[in-house]
Design a protein around this motif. Sequence first.
Motif, mmCIF file in Angstrom:
data_model
loop_
_atom_site.group_PDB
_atom_site.id
_atom_site.type_symbol
_atom_site.label_atom_id
_atom_site.label_comp_id
_atom_site.label_asym_id
_atom_site.label_seq_id
_atom_site.Cartn_x
_atom_site.Cartn_y
_atom_site.Cartn_z
ATOM 1 N N ASP A 123 -7.534 7.029 -9.341
ATOM 2 C CA ASP A 123 -6.909 5.951 -8.795
ATOM 3 C C ASP A 123 -7.284 5.363 -7.329
ATOM 4 O OD1 ASP A 123 -5.637 6.302 -11.342
ATOM 5 O OD2 ASP A 123 -3.551 6.517 -10.496
ATOM 6 N N ASP A 124 -7.399 4.321 -7.130
ATOM 7 C CA ASP A 124 -7.729 3.809 -5.906
ATOM 8 C C ASP A 124 -8.771 4.233 -5.044
ATOM 9 O OD1 ASP A 124 -4.883 2.666 -6.471
ATOM 10 O OD2 ASP A 124 -3.815 4.445 -5.455
ATOM 11 N N LYS B 70 -8.846 0.124 -5.095
ATOM 12 C CA LYS B 70 -7.947 0.383 -4.057
ATOM 13 C C LYS B 70 -6.791 -0.622 -3.964
ATOM 14 C CE LYS B 70 -11.081 2.835 -1.076
ATOM 15 N NZ LYS B 70 -12.024 2.857 0.220
#
Length: 207
Positions: free
Chosen positions: A107-108, A137
């Motif tokens: 993630d991100d 992000k």
Amino acid sequence: MGILEDKSNARLFYKYLSKVYDQVNRFNWSEEMRTEALSWLEFGDDPDVLDVGCGTGFGTEGLLDHADEVHGLDQSVHQMEKAFEKFGKRGRVNFYRGDAERLPFRDDTFDVVWSSGSIEYWPNPVEGLSELRRVAKPGGQVLVVGPDYPHNRVLQRIADAIMLFYDEDEADQMFDAAGYESFEHHIQRATPRSPRAITTVARVSEE
């Protein structure tokens, strides 16, 4: 579902199309269109960039003008082999064989997530768009290029049988369902006789 939204059919299709893809592609997705799409993104300093459905590397090549390094993912080894010829297997492009609906990244991770000429082959486009958002992000951008739905009824029937074509209303529904809160669509075209592309630029929420 169109015939090429089946992953095995799409891989077989690109096994043969990869040989002439760069020559054929310019009539649908030109350098001028790519440059215009890139101008809608904010790269900043030393951005982390992902190209989903990188294929032979046409989009990747443009992204390298804005980033020192690009991560490129595709499900077709035959398409990626053409990209290896351009960039090498190890260099400024890090290649991954994988699925847009199950991205092998945390993630991100990325400031910019780009995908051109890929969404039309995804069996579950909302899942794919959700994955693009997941790996971007907070505050990052996601850009997706797909084929705009034709206006001619005969062409609509043909389009529906082959793969995903969608208009701005359907794009709204897909991006909403995938959790995007801010996005805008642009219609692009290589020539007056070329098929139209619908290019969506989305901003990932910072919350």
